[in-house]
Design a protein around this motif. Structure first.
Motif, PDB file in Angstrom:
ATOM      1  N   ASN A   1       0.844  -1.197   0.000  1.00  0.00           N
ATOM      2  CA  ASN A   1       0.000   0.000   0.000  1.00  0.00           C
ATOM      3  C   ASN A   1       0.882   1.250   0.000  1.00  0.00           C
ATOM      4  O   ASN A   1       1.763   1.387   0.847  1.00  0.00           O
ATOM      5  CB  ASN A   1      -0.927   0.001   1.223  1.00  0.00           C
ATOM      6  N   ASP A   2       0.639   2.160  -0.962  1.00  0.00           N
ATOM      7  CA  ASP A   2       1.340   3.449  -1.006  1.00  0.00           C
ATOM      8  C   ASP A   2       2.854   3.287  -1.033  1.00  0.00           C
ATOM      9  O   ASP A   2       3.587   4.060  -0.394  1.00  0.00           O
ATOM     10  CB  ASP A   2       0.938   4.340   0.180  1.00  0.00           C
ATOM     11  N   GLY A   3       3.339   2.280  -1.738  1.00  0.00           N
ATOM     12  CA  GLY A   3       4.780   2.088  -1.829  1.00  0.00           C
ATOM     13  C   GLY A   3       5.379   1.322  -0.675  1.00  0.00           C
ATOM     14  O   GLY A   3       6.567   0.999  -0.694  1.00  0.00           O
ATOM     15  N   PHE A   4       4.580   1.055   0.353  1.00  0.00           N
ATOM     16  CA  PHE A   4       5.048   0.272   1.502  1.00  0.00           C
ATOM     17  C   PHE A   4       4.592  -1.177   1.353  1.00  0.00           C
ATOM     18  O   PHE A   4       3.530  -1.459   0.797  1.00  0.00           O
ATOM     19  CB  PHE A   4       4.491   0.840   2.816  1.00  0.00           C
ATOM     20  N   THR A   5       5.398  -2.081   1.879  1.00  0.00           N
ATOM     21  CA  THR A   5       5.050  -3.500   1.888  1.00  0.00           C
ATOM     22  C   THR A   5       5.181  -4.027   3.309  1.00  0.00           C
ATOM     23  O   THR A   5       6.170  -3.737   4.004  1.00  0.00           O
ATOM     24  CB  THR A   5       5.961  -4.320   0.967  1.00  0.00           C
ATOM     25  N   VAL A   6       4.179  -4.780   3.740  1.00  0.00           N
ATOM     26  CA  VAL A   6       4.220  -5.432   5.056  1.00  0.00           C
ATOM     27  C   VAL A   6       4.734  -6.851   4.868  1.00  0.00           C
ATOM     28  O   VAL A   6       4.219  -7.609   4.045  1.00  0.00           O
ATOM     29  CB  VAL A   6       2.825  -5.449   5.702  1.00  0.00           C
ATOM     30  N   PHE A   7       5.780  -7.192   5.641  1.00  0.00           N
ATOM     31  CA  PHE A   7       6.353  -8.534   5.608  1.00  0.00           C
ATOM     32  C   PHE A   7       6.166  -9.191   6.973  1.00  0.00           C
ATOM     33  O   PHE A   7       6.283  -8.514   8.008  1.00  0.00           O
ATOM     34  CB  PHE A   7       7.858  -8.488   5.300  1.00  0.00           C
ATOM     35  N   GLU A   8       5.905 -10.491   6.955  1.00  0.00           N
ATOM     36  CA  GLU A   8       5.987 -11.263   8.194  1.00  0.00           C
ATOM     37  C   GLU A   8       7.253 -12.098   8.119  1.00  0.00           C
ATOM     38  O   GLU A   8       7.435 -12.902   7.194  1.00  0.00           O
ATOM     39  CB  GLU A   8       4.772 -12.158   8.403  1.00  0.00           C
ATOM     40  N   VAL A   9       8.147 -11.870   9.070  1.00  0.00           N
ATOM     41  CA  VAL A   9       9.448 -12.525   9.095  1.00  0.00           C
ATOM     42  C   VAL A   9       9.455 -13.521  10.238  1.00  0.00           C
ATOM     43  O   VAL A   9       9.349 -13.142  11.412  1.00  0.00           O
ATOM     44  CB  VAL A   9      10.577 -11.492   9.278  1.00  0.00           C
ATOM     45  N   GLU A  10       9.551 -14.807   9.911  1.00  0.00           N
ATOM     46  CA  GLU A  10       9.580 -15.847  10.943  1.00  0.00           C
ATOM     47  C   GLU A  10      11.028 -16.204  11.256  1.00  0.00           C
ATOM     48  O   GLU A  10      11.832 -16.450  10.353  1.00  0.00           O
ATOM     49  CB  GLU A  10       8.818 -17.087  10.483  1.00  0.00           C
ATOM     50  N   ALA A  11      11.341 -16.207  12.550  1.00  0.00           N
ATOM     51  CA  ALA A  11      12.714 -16.478  12.983  1.00  0.00           C
ATOM     52  C   ALA A  11      12.856 -17.923  13.442  1.00  0.00           C
ATOM     53  O   ALA A  11      11.876 -18.592  13.797  1.00  0.00           O
ATOM     54  CB  ALA A  11      13.098 -15.541  14.117  1.00  0.00           C
ATOM     55  N   HIS A  12      14.080 -18.396  13.451  1.00  0.00           N
ATOM     56  CA  HIS A  12      14.362 -19.716  14.019  1.00  0.00           C
ATOM     57  C   HIS A  12      14.129 -19.675  15.529  1.00  0.00           C
ATOM     58  O   HIS A  12      14.202 -18.602  16.146  1.00  0.00           O
ATOM     59  CB  HIS A  12      15.806 -20.127  13.731  1.00  0.00           C
ATOM     60  N   PRO A  13      13.818 -20.820  16.151  1.00  0.00           N
ATOM     61  CA  PRO A  13      13.571 -20.848  17.593  1.00  0.00           C
ATOM     62  C   PRO A  13      14.687 -20.175  18.385  1.00  0.00           C
ATOM     63  O   PRO A  13      15.871 -20.419  18.137  1.00  0.00           O
ATOM     64  CB  PRO A  13      13.487 -22.351  17.901  1.00  0.00           C
ATOM     65  N   GLY A  14      14.273 -19.317  19.311  1.00  0.00           N
ATOM     66  CA  GLY A  14      15.222 -18.641  20.188  1.00  0.00           C
ATOM     67  C   GLY A  14      15.883 -17.418  19.600  1.00  0.00           C
ATOM     68  O   GLY A  14      16.711 -16.778  20.260  1.00  0.00           O
ATOM     69  N   GLN A  15      15.553 -17.043  18.361  1.00  0.00           N
ATOM     70  CA  GLN A  15      16.185 -15.904  17.692  1.00  0.00           C
ATOM     71  C   GLN A  15      15.266 -14.673  17.714  1.00  0.00           C
ATOM     72  O   GLN A  15      14.082 -14.777  17.423  1.00  0.00           O
ATOM     73  CB  GLN A  15      16.504 -16.252  16.231  1.00  0.00           C
ATOM     74  N   ASP A  16      15.841 -13.536  18.085  1.00  0.00           N
ATOM     75  CA  ASP A  16      15.122 -12.256  18.004  1.00  0.00           C
ATOM     76  C   ASP A  16      15.832 -11.422  16.929  1.00  0.00           C
ATOM     77  O   ASP A  16      16.972 -10.976  17.114  1.00  0.00           O
ATOM     78  CB  ASP A  16      15.161 -11.525  19.350  1.00  0.00           C
ATOM     79  N   VAL A  17      15.170 -11.238  15.797  1.00  0.00           N
ATOM     80  CA  VAL A  17      15.824 -10.621  14.635  1.00  0.00           C
ATOM     81  C   VAL A  17      15.442  -9.147  14.465  1.00  0.00           C
ATOM     82  O   VAL A  17      15.808  -8.531  13.450  1.00  0.00           O
ATOM     83  CB  VAL A  17      15.459 -11.403  13.349  1.00  0.00           C
ATOM     84  N   ARG A  18      14.745  -8.571  15.430  1.00  0.00           N
ATOM     85  CA  ARG A  18      14.274  -7.188  15.253  1.00  0.00           C
ATOM     86  C   ARG A  18      15.422  -6.191  15.113  1.00  0.00           C
ATOM     87  O   ARG A  18      15.395  -5.313  14.246  1.00  0.00           O
ATOM     88  CB  ARG A  18      13.375  -6.792  16.441  1.00  0.00           C
ATOM     89  N   GLU A  19      16.444  -6.322  15.928  1.00  0.00           N
ATOM     90  CA  GLU A  19      17.560  -5.369  15.867  1.00  0.00           C
ATOM     91  C   GLU A  19      18.300  -5.473  14.531  1.00  0.00           C
ATOM     92  O   GLU A  19      18.650  -4.441  13.928  1.00  0.00           O
ATOM     93  CB  GLU A  19      18.532  -5.623  17.027  1.00  0.00           C
ATOM     94  N   ALA A  20      18.501  -6.688  14.058  1.00  0.00           N
ATOM     95  CA  ALA A  20      19.196  -6.873  12.778  1.00  0.00           C
ATOM     96  C   ALA A  20      18.375  -6.294  11.623  1.00  0.00           C
ATOM     97  O   ALA A  20      18.932  -5.700  10.685  1.00  0.00           O
ATOM     98  CB  ALA A  20      19.462  -8.358  12.549  1.00  0.00           C
TER      99      ALA A  20
END
Length: 318
Positions: free
Chosen positions: A263-282
């Motif tokens: 929408n409006d040039g933006f794309t929403v992604f759902e990113v699934e991480a491996h167990p125990g991984q927090d990928v938000r900072e990366a």
């Protein structure tokens, strides 16, 4: 002294001709508990509920209601149960009050108590304005409420409710949900429904059945924790969707990336991480390095619906 389970199901089996509907299922419902009973269509829910209420004979196993055997003490069991089937048959030619009075008579309620019992359930189920109306002229929602009032008029110890909010509008669903919660203070309730948020709000524990087998029995919180290792992040970024998706997939700890909305040039992604991984900072650092406009970055909260789909899909795939 050990407390008897209100509902005790042990190795319950049911065969239709050459097809097994139930494969030796076992679960229990504690006194005063509201238990959600979930499963896909054809999983064996209705078969189980009919056996519990004495309407269908099992092929094998045992069911006890307040310590009474459903097969050997069927009449005594039925006096203790209020059953709301998914498809209710009412008498369209009777008025609401007449029907409930008739049902109270059938349930053995003394004449002196019938009027008060009917008044009580009419108030509980919000039927005051239609109590003198013909059932055949009522909306589907009101007919469902009449059926629920019928369940309650005998003041049973145990309520078995199969899709109690079917046909109701959102306001009526909320009212019925609050009624079920209040009834749980005085009765044991087994609630079968497809409305999973309703189960999360109302039920203390959940039993999930699939293909005639129990796949989970636990609290909604504990079931959600089962998927806690499958952490997912929702991120909304502006830029070329294909390039972003490829880059997100290369972030250490990322297992899978799915595009959800553009929408409006933006794309929403759902990113699934491996167990125990927090990928938000990366992901944040990647967006800064690539100079992508970041509009959202948040954890996806695991819902009971996620648990239900994961468990029943795993069963289908196995």
């Amino acid at each position: 002294m050990l407390m008897t389970n209100a509902i005790d199901v042990q190795q319950l089996a049911k065969r239709y001709d050459t097809s097994m509907a139930l494969h030796g299922i076992s679960f229990e419902v504690k006194p005063g508990e509201i238990m959600g009973f979930l499963g896909p269509n054809g999983a064996g829910k209705t078969t189980t509920l009919r056996i519990l209420t004495g309407l269908l004979a099992p092929t094998g196993g045992r069911v006890q209601i307040n310590g009474l055997d459903v097969t050997e003490q069927s009449l005594a069991v039925r006096r203790r149960i209020g059953y709301l089937p998914e498809n209710v048959s009412l008498y369209p030619e009777l008025r609401v009050q007449e029907y409930l009075t008739y049902r109270a008579c059938l349930k053995g309620i003394a004449r002196a108590q019938r009027r008060q019992r009917v008044d009580d359930v009419v108030g509980q189920c919000g039927l005051g304005e239609v109590r003198r109306s013909l059932i055949g002229r009522l909306s589907k929602g009101y007919r469902q409420r009449v059926a629920l009032a019928d369940c309650l008029v005998g003041r049973p110890d145990i309520l078995i409710l199969d899709e109690p909010t079917i046909g109701l509008d959102p306001h009526q669903i909320r009212q019925t949900r609050e009624l079920i919660k209040s009834l749980g203070q005085h009765a044991t309730i087994l609630l079968s429904t497809h409305i999973l948020p309703e189960v999360e709000i109302v039920c203390q524990r959940v039993t999930i059945i699939n293909k005639g087998r129990i796949v989970a029995v636990d609290t909604p919180d504990n079931l959600r924790r089962r998927l806690a290792g499958h952490q997912a992040v929702q991120v909304e970024l502006q830029g070329d969707a294909g390039t972003i998706e490829q880059a997100l997939g290369q972030v250490p700890g990322v297992a899978r990336v799915n595009q959800q909305l553009r929408n409006d040039g933006f794309t929403v992604f759902e990113v699934e991480a491996h167990p125990g991984q927090d990928v938000r900072e990366a992901i944040f650092r990647l967006a800064v390095d690539r100079r992508w406009t970041l509009r959202q970055l948040s954890l996806v909260q695991t819902s009971l619906e996620d648990v239900f789909i994961r468990l029943t899909t795993q069963e289908q795939d196995s």
